[in-house]
Write a protein that holds these residues in place. Structure first.
Motif, PDB file in Angstrom:
ATOM      1  N   ASP A 158       0.827  -1.206   0.000  1.00 43.82           N
ATOM      2  CA  ASP A 158       0.000   0.000   0.000  1.00 43.82           C
ATOM      3  C   ASP A 158       0.866   1.262   0.000  1.00 43.82           C
ATOM      4  O   ASP A 158       0.591   2.216  -0.725  1.00 43.82           O
ATOM      5  CB  ASP A 158      -0.934  -0.004   1.218  1.00 43.82           C
ATOM      6  CG  ASP A 158      -1.891   1.175   1.198  1.00 43.82           C
ATOM      7  OD1 ASP A 158      -2.624   1.335   0.198  1.00 43.82           O
ATOM      8  OD2 ASP A 158      -1.892   1.947   2.188  1.00 43.82           O
ATOM      9  N   ARG A 161       2.501   1.610  -3.597  1.00 44.46           N
ATOM     10  CA  ARG A 161       1.688   1.275  -4.775  1.00 44.46           C
ATOM     11  C   ARG A 161       1.891   2.242  -5.939  1.00 44.46           C
ATOM     12  O   ARG A 161       1.714   1.871  -7.078  1.00 44.46           O
ATOM     13  CB  ARG A 161       0.208   1.169  -4.399  1.00 44.46           C
ATOM     14  CG  ARG A 161      -0.465   2.477  -4.125  1.00 44.46           C
ATOM     15  CD  ARG A 161      -1.969   2.309  -3.918  1.00 44.46           C
ATOM     16  NE  ARG A 161      -2.484   3.526  -3.333  1.00 44.46           N
ATOM     17  CZ  ARG A 161      -2.864   3.654  -2.081  1.00 44.46           C
ATOM     18  NH1 ARG A 161      -2.852   2.627  -1.285  1.00 44.46           N
ATOM     19  NH2 ARG A 161      -3.277   4.807  -1.623  1.00 44.46           N
ATOM     20  N   HIS A 162       2.293   3.467  -5.665  1.00 45.70           N
ATOM     21  CA  HIS A 162       2.516   4.449  -6.739  1.00 45.70           C
ATOM     22  C   HIS A 162       3.993   4.575  -7.114  1.00 45.70           C
ATOM     23  O   HIS A 162       4.358   5.389  -7.946  1.00 45.70           O
ATOM     24  CB  HIS A 162       1.965   5.812  -6.339  1.00 45.70           C
ATOM     25  CG  HIS A 162       0.497   5.801  -6.073  1.00 45.70           C
ATOM     26  ND1 HIS A 162      -0.448   5.499  -7.040  1.00 45.70           N
ATOM     27  CD2 HIS A 162      -0.206   6.024  -4.937  1.00 45.70           C
ATOM     28  CE1 HIS A 162      -1.653   5.549  -6.516  1.00 45.70           C
ATOM     29  NE2 HIS A 162      -1.541   5.863  -5.243  1.00 45.70           N
ATOM     30  N   ASP A 163       4.831   3.752  -6.489  1.00 47.32           N
ATOM     31  CA  ASP A 163       6.272   3.858  -6.718  1.00 47.32           C
ATOM     32  C   ASP A 163       6.832   2.707  -7.547  1.00 47.32           C
ATOM     33  O   ASP A 163       8.051   2.550  -7.638  1.00 47.32           O
ATOM     34  CB  ASP A 163       7.012   3.921  -5.378  1.00 47.32           C
ATOM     35  CG  ASP A 163       6.648   5.167  -4.583  1.00 47.32           C
ATOM     36  OD1 ASP A 163       6.460   6.235  -5.197  1.00 47.32           O
ATOM     37  OD2 ASP A 163       6.537   5.059  -3.351  1.00 47.32           O
TER      38      ASP A 163
END
Length: 185
Positions: A158, A161-163
């Motif tokens: 979590d 998640r954007h990395d």
């Protein structure tokens, strides 16, 4: 160079290292003068990040038959995740290019046992509260350790998640302190 391997290969190396450890009576990781000199001059290239409990019976380098510079180990009671662990993971992934993150719980964990028993005051409560979120009312030692690991894996996924950290790059496992074997989730 180990920094260029994929997560799947890193996981295979860990599994093979654990099998060797279980079948052996000695530590085989390279801690020689040569490797110390090499890592001092050229840096570290750990093929896996291992978040493990601080328990003195849980030593990832030995459990996985790894030598100096091969694992980036983060240790905290109950292998719980907070901002400090996330920062350490981020450093190892982005700067050291470690391809795999392993959350390593273990049987007979004091932090898990304290949580099950409803203990944990003062500073310890920050750990037992976190573990309680993971295990709920579970009282079986192995199941509770496994649930705690799964919770930490989910927290890591979590947080990143954007990395670009993929699900197959973050795995959980439980180390059996009696047999030496690692059970992979």
């Amino acid at each position: 160079m180990s920094s260029r391997i994929k997560a799947a290969e890193a996981l295979l190396r860990l599994k093979a290292g654990n099998l060797h450890y279980v079948q052996s009576n000695s530590y085989t990781g390279d801690v020689s003068k040569v490797i110390r000199s090499n890592t001092a001059k050229n840096g570290q290239f750990p093929y896996a990040i291992v978040i493990a409990c601080s328990d003195s019976r849980v030593i990832p380098e030995i459990i996985f038959s790894a030598g100096m510079g091969e694992l980036f180990t983060i240790r905290v009671a109950g292998n719980v995740i907070d901002r400090h662990q996330l920062g350490s993971i981020e450093y190892a992934v982005s700067h050291l290019k470690s391809p795999l993150v392993v959350v390593l719980g273990h049987t007979h964990c004091g932090a898990v046992a304290a949580t099950i028993a409803g203990e944990g005051d003062s500073h310890i409560q920050s750990i037992t509260d976190k573990i309680h979120k993971a295990i709920g009312n579970e009282t079986d030692d192995f199941t509770a350790a496994s649930l705690n690991v799964k919770y930490a894996v989910a927290e890591i996924l979590d947080a990143f998640r954007h990395d670009g950290l993929e699900e197959e790059q973050v795995v959980g496992a439980v180390y059996d302190i009696e047999t030496g074997a690692v059970c992979w989730d």
